[in-house]
Write a protein that holds these residues in place. Structure first.
Motif, PDB file in Angstrom:
ATOM      1  N   UNK A   1      31.033  26.206  15.652  1.00 33.48           N
ATOM      2  CA  UNK A   1      31.202  25.308  16.802  1.00 33.48           C
ATOM      3  C   UNK A   1      32.576  24.645  16.830  1.00 33.48           C
ATOM      4  N   UNK A   2      33.100  24.333  15.643  1.00 31.38           N
ATOM      5  CA  UNK A   2      34.444  23.744  15.589  1.00 31.38           C
ATOM      6  C   UNK A   2      35.491  24.724  16.103  1.00 31.38           C
ATOM      7  N   UNK A   3      35.293  26.017  15.821  1.00 30.93           N
ATOM      8  CA  UNK A   3      36.253  27.019  16.299  1.00 30.93           C
ATOM      9  C   UNK A   3      36.251  27.137  17.813  1.00 30.93           C
ATOM     10  N   UNK A   4      35.154  26.743  18.477  1.00 32.98           N
ATOM     11  CA  UNK A   4      35.111  26.762  19.932  1.00 32.98           C
ATOM     12  C   UNK A   4      35.849  25.581  20.543  1.00 32.98           C
ATOM     13  N   UNK A   5      36.148  24.584  19.715  1.00 34.41           N
ATOM     14  CA  UNK A   5      36.839  23.389  20.201  1.00 34.41           C
ATOM     15  C   UNK A   5      38.330  23.470  19.905  1.00 34.41           C
ATOM     16  N   UNK A   6      38.678  23.814  18.665  1.00 29.97           N
ATOM     17  CA  UNK A   6      40.098  23.827  18.274  1.00 29.97           C
ATOM     18  C   UNK A   6      40.644  25.235  18.133  1.00 29.97           C
ATOM     19  N   UNK A   7      39.790  26.260  18.267  1.00 30.94           N
ATOM     20  CA  UNK A   7      40.244  27.638  18.168  1.00 30.94           C
ATOM     21  C   UNK A   7      39.848  28.294  16.856  1.00 30.94           C
ATOM     22  N   UNK A   8      39.831  29.614  16.862  1.00 30.58           N
ATOM     23  CA  UNK A   8      39.500  30.369  15.651  1.00 30.58           C
ATOM     24  C   UNK A   8      40.676  30.426  14.683  1.00 30.58           C
ATOM     25  N   UNK A   9      41.883  30.407  15.208  1.00 30.29           N
ATOM     26  CA  UNK A   9      43.078  30.516  14.359  1.00 30.29           C
ATOM     27  C   UNK A   9      43.122  29.443  13.267  1.00 30.29           C
TER      28      UNK A   9
END
Length: 539
Positions: free
Chosen positions: A112-120
């Motif tokens: 879920x965090x990757x959907x907010x700040x990105x997967x990179x």
């Protein structure tokens, strides 16, 4: 609950797509349909050039390989590491089981965090933490420290299993996805197989500490490469339901398969559209939007809702046993080959890992290529319609008999003193090969069924893949349980009976494919209401 899904009836089967369009083609030919439907913007990862897509895949593959190498670095130096730290081998194995448990549940927060700040940033942070853990492994001298190391490694390794597959599906269309997904699976296994081979020689030349220093160098090198070349693949494109008319009165049985149909030959990318600059594409993280907390909550709740789906549980069992057979092989190999009748040295144990490497790499690539071609061939026979179950027949043919036989060869050769090749090739090599096909097929099927998923409310600025998180939780719980069972299993009944019992379990597992071939689509239709947001709860 979202109301914009009225164009799609609840009896529509998720995963049923039109891959070929005979209406738009000349007689006798078929037009390839792009699934998922891309936007016309050049920043859409589906519209990237082929070199750019494959560079993105290279970053994912290198990340997967280096992270997998650290998790498996210990396998060929178990005795040396145990002697140096004073931690017995069963305890080492049990802590590794805890690591796999964290791999399954940690992504409930990181994805879920990757959907907010990105997967990179998730990838880069994972590599930074993994490199530090590798160096820490050199200085461990007690059981609590080893357990702590495995807990942190489980958290760092979660994206290897939860985010990478989504990155591949972000960039590649459904008709071309099996091959790159197969390459990812190869990286997953190759890292875990190459590390014991390289580690054996490093330990023989220096000592066990060189293995972990090598892993740290590899991980930090990967961190540098990904920092320079890895682009963000998060992209929000309009939902097909937002751009397609409702109320189609056509009598076509598949009228709802392609509400927003884009043929490959007619897809146009806007050349004059404003593109992201290189600096923005390589930003360390994306700025959270106004609905960040809502996205985070939905990202946690949706995987739990997906656990209601029998297909997710079937995929979890297949994926789990692909991992279980691999982990069992790793846990047994050093102790079997370094004892009579084989009496291998540490170097020879490392060399034995060449067998699964040589057998698995080409096989998974060929398997992925055949899956893509098989799906197109089946779609052509069905008037252009592709069903996720089409590929399951290949799984049944490739694992029903060969996998149980290979597991027999993990127990019978050391019991009866057969030649070492029977264990190394017939047991190690073939069990990893066919276990990797089990893993690959479960991912193919899961993404074929649910790759077009959007959150319950389409007004969210991004979407995730909750199906992979739902898959990981039971998968890694099963792997965790078997890691605790490996020592009592082999010690309690002996290697011969272990091989026989493992073969029966694998045989039964393979034939769980038959119910999915028969009722898989019916299950997808039955659960369509929840999938499209009519049966869940809005966050």
């Amino acid at each position: 609950m979202a109301t914009n899904d009225s164009a799609r009836p609840v009896d529509f089967a998720p995963g049923t797509v039109r891959l070929l369009d005979f209406d738009a083609a000349t007689p006798g030919d078929a037009e390839l349909v792009l699934v998922p439907a891309p936007s016309s913007h050049p920043d859409d990862p589906l519209n990237w050039s082929a070199p750019r897509k494959w560079l993105s895949l290279a970053c994912v593959v290198l990340y997967t390989f280096s992270s997998g190498a650290l998790t498996a670095a210990l396998y060929s130096i178990y005795p040396d590491y145990s002697a140096a730290t004073g931690i017995d081998i069963p305890t080492l194995n049990q802590a590794v089981g805890v690591m796999f448990l964290l791999v399954g549940f940690g992504p409930m927060l990181t994805t879920p965090l990757s959907n907010i700040i990105g997967k990179r940033p998730i990838y880069l942070g994972s590599l930074l933490l993994s490199g530090s853990i590798s160096i820490w492994s050199v200085f461990i001298k007690s059981t609590p420290q080893w357990y702590g190391r495995c807990v942190f490694l489980g958290i760092a390794g979660g994206p290897v299993f939860a985010t990478t597959e989504v990155s591949v599906s972000d960039v590649f269309f459904a008709h071309e996805r099996a091959l790159p997904m197969g390459i990812y699976i190869i990286a997953l296994y190759l890292g875990a197989l190459a590390a014991p081979l390289i580690g054996a020689y490093l330990a023989a030349a220096w000592d066990y500490r060189a293995v972990f220093y090598f892993c740290a160098i590899l991980i930090y090198g990967t961190l540098a490469f990904c920092f320079v070349f890895m682009e963000e693949t998060n992209y929000v494109r309009p939902s097909p339901l937002e751009t397609s008319p409702a109320g189609d009165d056509s009598d076509d049985d598949h009228k709802h398969v392609d509400p927003h149909k884009i043929a490959a030959s007619s897809h146009v990318v806007q050349v004059d559209a404003k593109r992201k600059s290189f600096v923005k594409r390589m930003a360390l993280f994306e700025r959270p939007g106004p609905q960040a907390w809502k996205i985070f909550k939905v990202g946690i709740l949706q995987p739990i809702a997906f656990l209601r789906l029998p297909i997710v549980w079937w995929c979890a069992v297949m994926y789990a046993f692909g991992q279980v057979w691999f982990n069992l092989m790793n846990a047994l190999t050093a102790s079997i080959l370094m004892a009579p009748p084989y009496n291998f040295s540490v170097k020879q144990v490392g060399l034995s890992y060449l067998s699964p490497m040589v057998l698995t790499i080409p096989s998974v690539i060929i398997y992925g290529y055949i899956n893509d071609k098989w799906a197109l061939w089946m779609a052509r026979r069905r008037g252009g319609i592709s069903e996720p179950e089409d590929k399951l027949s290949l799984l049944l043919l490739s694992t029903a008999i060969p996998l149980p036989v290979s597991l027999l060869m993990l127990g019978l050769p050391p019991t009866y003193g057969w030649h070492w090749a029977a264990y190394v090739v017939g047991g190690m090599g073939l069990s990893v090969l066919f276990g990797s096909l089990l893993t690959a097929s479960s991912i193919y099927y899961l993404f074929d069924c649910y790759h077009t998923f959007r959150p319950y409310s389409y007004d969210l600025p991004t979407s995730d893949s909750p199906q992979i998180l739902a898959l990981l939780m039971p998968t890694m719980a099963i792997a965790f349980g078997f890691n605790y069972a490996v020592s009592p299993w082999t010690a309690g009944i002996g290697l011969r009976n272990f091989g026989i019992s493992a073969a029966f379990v694998a045989f039964a597992c393979a034939f769980l494919t038959l119910p999915m071939l028969r009722w898989g689509k019916a299950l997808r239709i039955r659960d369509a209401a929840m999938y499209y947001g009519e049966g869940g709860s809005k966050a």
